[in-house]
Design a protein around this motif. Structure first.
Motif, PDB file in Angstrom:
ATOM      1  N   ILE A 192      10.738   3.845   3.076  1.00 30.47           N
ATOM      2  CA  ILE A 192      10.929   5.230   3.033  1.00 30.47           C
ATOM      3  C   ILE A 192      11.629   5.722   2.059  1.00 30.47           C
ATOM      4  CG2 ILE A 192      11.319   7.398   4.141  1.00 30.47           C
ATOM      5  CD1 ILE A 192      10.655   5.967   6.970  1.00 30.47           C
ATOM      6  N   VAL A 193      11.195   6.402   1.022  1.00 37.11           N
ATOM      7  CA  VAL A 193      12.070   6.803  -0.063  1.00 37.11           C
ATOM      8  C   VAL A 193      12.085   8.455  -0.045  1.00 37.11           C
ATOM      9  CG1 VAL A 193      12.600   6.943  -2.364  1.00 37.11           C
ATOM     10  CG2 VAL A 193      11.690   4.683  -1.502  1.00 37.11           C
ATOM     11  N   GLY A 194      13.127   9.071   0.005  1.00 33.24           N
ATOM     12  CA  GLY A 194      13.322  10.394   0.097  1.00 33.24           C
ATOM     13  C   GLY A 194      14.719  10.964   0.821  1.00 33.24           C
ATOM     14  N   GLU A 195      15.023  12.089   0.726  1.00 30.21           N
ATOM     15  CA  GLU A 195      16.314  12.775   1.132  1.00 30.21           C
ATOM     16  C   GLU A 195      16.097  13.163   2.446  1.00 30.21           C
ATOM     17  OE1 GLU A 195      20.215  12.582   0.953  1.00 30.21           O
ATOM     18  OE2 GLU A 195      18.755  12.224  -0.823  1.00 30.21           O
ATOM     19  N   VAL A 226      14.903  13.917   9.255  1.00 33.16           N
ATOM     20  CA  VAL A 226      13.326  14.243   9.176  1.00 33.16           C
ATOM     21  C   VAL A 226      13.126  14.229   7.348  1.00 33.16           C
ATOM     22  CG1 VAL A 226      11.855  16.391   9.024  1.00 33.16           C
ATOM     23  CG2 VAL A 226      13.458  16.035  10.865  1.00 33.16           C
ATOM     24  N   PHE A 227      12.210  13.470   7.152  1.00 28.38           N
ATOM     25  CA  PHE A 227      11.905  13.399   5.476  1.00 28.38           C
ATOM     26  C   PHE A 227      10.733  14.190   5.196  1.00 28.38           C
ATOM     27  CE2 PHE A 227      14.070   9.664   7.018  1.00 28.38           C
ATOM     28  CZ  PHE A 227      14.990   9.086   5.839  1.00 28.38           C
ATOM     29  N   ASP A 228      10.857  15.166   4.267  1.00 26.52           N
ATOM     30  CA  ASP A 228       9.674  16.000   4.086  1.00 26.52           C
ATOM     31  C   ASP A 228       9.136  15.394   2.813  1.00 26.52           C
ATOM     32  OD1 ASP A 228       9.421  17.878   6.010  1.00 26.52           O
ATOM     33  OD2 ASP A 228      10.991  19.057   5.373  1.00 26.52           O
ATOM     34  N   ALA A 229       8.092  15.280   2.662  1.00 23.80           N
ATOM     35  CA  ALA A 229       7.148  14.547   1.760  1.00 23.80           C
ATOM     36  C   ALA A 229       7.567  13.472   1.034  1.00 23.80           C
ATOM     37  CB  ALA A 229       6.950  15.797   0.498  1.00 23.80           C
ATOM     38  N   PRO A 230       8.033  12.120   1.856  1.00 27.58           N
ATOM     39  CA  PRO A 230       8.590  11.077   1.389  1.00 27.58           C
ATOM     40  C   PRO A 230       7.708  10.107   0.723  1.00 27.58           C
ATOM     41  CG  PRO A 230       8.321  10.863   3.546  1.00 27.58           C
ATOM     42  CD  PRO A 230       7.775  12.337   3.158  1.00 27.58           C
ATOM     43  N   GLN A 231       8.188   9.231  -0.118  1.00 23.27           N
ATOM     44  CA  GLN A 231       7.311   8.249  -0.726  1.00 23.27           C
ATOM     45  C   GLN A 231       7.495   7.044   0.179  1.00 23.27           C
ATOM     46  OE1 GLN A 231       8.570   6.591  -4.433  1.00 23.27           O
ATOM     47  NE2 GLN A 231       6.955   5.265  -4.521  1.00 23.27           N
ATOM     48  N   VAL A 232       6.185   6.710   0.882  1.00 25.53           N
ATOM     49  CA  VAL A 232       6.354   5.564   1.975  1.00 25.53           C
ATOM     50  C   VAL A 232       5.251   4.448   1.463  1.00 25.53           C
ATOM     51  CG1 VAL A 232       5.682   5.107   4.156  1.00 25.53           C
ATOM     52  CG2 VAL A 232       6.534   7.441   3.748  1.00 25.53           C
ATOM     53  N   THR A 233       5.780   3.197   1.604  1.00 25.57           N
ATOM     54  CA  THR A 233       5.146   2.002   0.954  1.00 25.57           C
ATOM     55  C   THR A 233       4.969   1.015   2.272  1.00 25.57           C
ATOM     56  OG1 THR A 233       6.092   2.359  -1.034  1.00 25.57           O
ATOM     57  CG2 THR A 233       4.963   0.138  -0.539  1.00 25.57           C
ATOM     58  N   ARG A 234       3.695   0.524   2.622  1.00 17.95           N
ATOM     59  CA  ARG A 234       3.776  -0.326   3.830  1.00 17.95           C
ATOM     60  C   ARG A 234       3.320  -1.814   2.930  1.00 17.95           C
ATOM     61  NH1 ARG A 234      -1.230   0.953   6.781  1.00 17.95           N
ATOM     62  NH2 ARG A 234      -2.366  -0.006   5.305  1.00 17.95           N
ATOM     63  N   THR A 276       0.987  -1.402  -0.077  1.00 17.35           N
ATOM     64  CA  THR A 276      -0.020  -0.125  -0.111  1.00 17.35           C
ATOM     65  C   THR A 276       0.852   1.121   0.128  1.00 17.35           C
ATOM     66  OG1 THR A 276      -1.824  -1.292   1.386  1.00 17.35           O
ATOM     67  CG2 THR A 276      -1.625   1.202   1.135  1.00 17.35           C
ATOM     68  N   GLU A 277       0.580   2.261  -0.711  1.00 20.32           N
ATOM     69  CA  GLU A 277       1.276   3.555  -0.771  1.00 20.32           C
ATOM     70  C   GLU A 277       0.449   4.472  -0.006  1.00 20.32           C
ATOM     71  OE1 GLU A 277       3.855   4.665  -2.775  1.00 20.32           O
ATOM     72  OE2 GLU A 277       4.285   2.581  -3.594  1.00 20.32           O
ATOM     73  N   LEU A 278       1.245   4.855   0.907  1.00 22.43           N
ATOM     74  CA  LEU A 278       0.684   5.903   1.896  1.00 22.43           C
ATOM     75  C   LEU A 278       0.955   7.404   1.657  1.00 22.43           C
ATOM     76  CD1 LEU A 278       2.035   4.115   5.372  1.00 22.43           C
ATOM     77  CD2 LEU A 278      -0.118   3.838   3.970  1.00 22.43           C
TER      78      LEU A 278
END
Length: 125
Positions: free
Chosen positions: A60-63, A41-49, A24-26
Motif C-alpha cells: 500500500i502506497v499512500g498517506e 485509513v488510506f484514501d485512493a492509495p496505490q495498491v499492488t498485489r 498486479t496493480e489493483l
C-alpha cells in the motif's frame, strides 16, 4: 521490493516473471488497517498485489489518516452524522411529516427500525 535502483521497469517485470512473481496493480478506493488503538485509513492509495510461490503480498502506497478507535472520526457526534447521512433525506422527511415530529426524532426512529419507513412511523405515533 527487489532493490532494482535505476533498473528499467520493463526489465524488472521480466525478471520477476522469470522468478515466478506475478505483480498486479489493483484499482482501490480505500484501505483501512484496524489496530487495537487506531484505524489507519488510506484514501485512493496505490495498491499492488504480488503472487510468489502461492503467497499473496499486498503493498500500500499512500498517506493514511489516523482515526482513534471508538470515536468514529472526529468525536461522538460524527457516528450519528454518518448514520443520518446513510438514510435518504426523502425517508427522513416522510417519517417526520407523517408522524409530526422533528427530523432528529425521525432519524432516531429510522435507525432503530433499520430504515423501515412504516415501522419508524408506527414507533413515533
Amino acid at each position: 521490493m527487489l532493490g532494482g535502483g535505476g533498473m528499467n521497469p520493463r526489465k524488472m517485470k521480466q525478471m520477476m516473471k522469470q522468478m515466478g512473481i506475478d505483480v498486479t496493480e489493483l484499482d482501490v478506493e480505500e484501505v483501512v488497517i484496524r489496530t487495537g488503538e487506531e484505524d489507519l485509513v488510506f484514501d485512493a492509495p496505490q495498491v499492488t498485489r504480488m503472487d510468489a510461490q502461492g503467497q499473496e503480498t499486498y503493498q500500500i502506497v499512500g498517506e493514511p489518516e489516523s482515526v482513534d478507535v471508538g470515536t468514529g472520526g472526529s468525536g461522538e457526534d460524527s457516528g450519528a452524522a454518518e448514520e443520518a447521512a446513510a438514510l435518504p433525506e426523502d425517508d427522513i422527511a416522510i417519517v417526520a411529516e407523517r408522524a409530526g415530529v422533528p427530523e432528529q426524532d425521525a432519524i432516531e426512529a429510522l435507525e432503530a427500525e433499520e430504515g423501515d419507513l412504516a415501522a419508524a412511523i408506527a414507533r413515533l405515533e
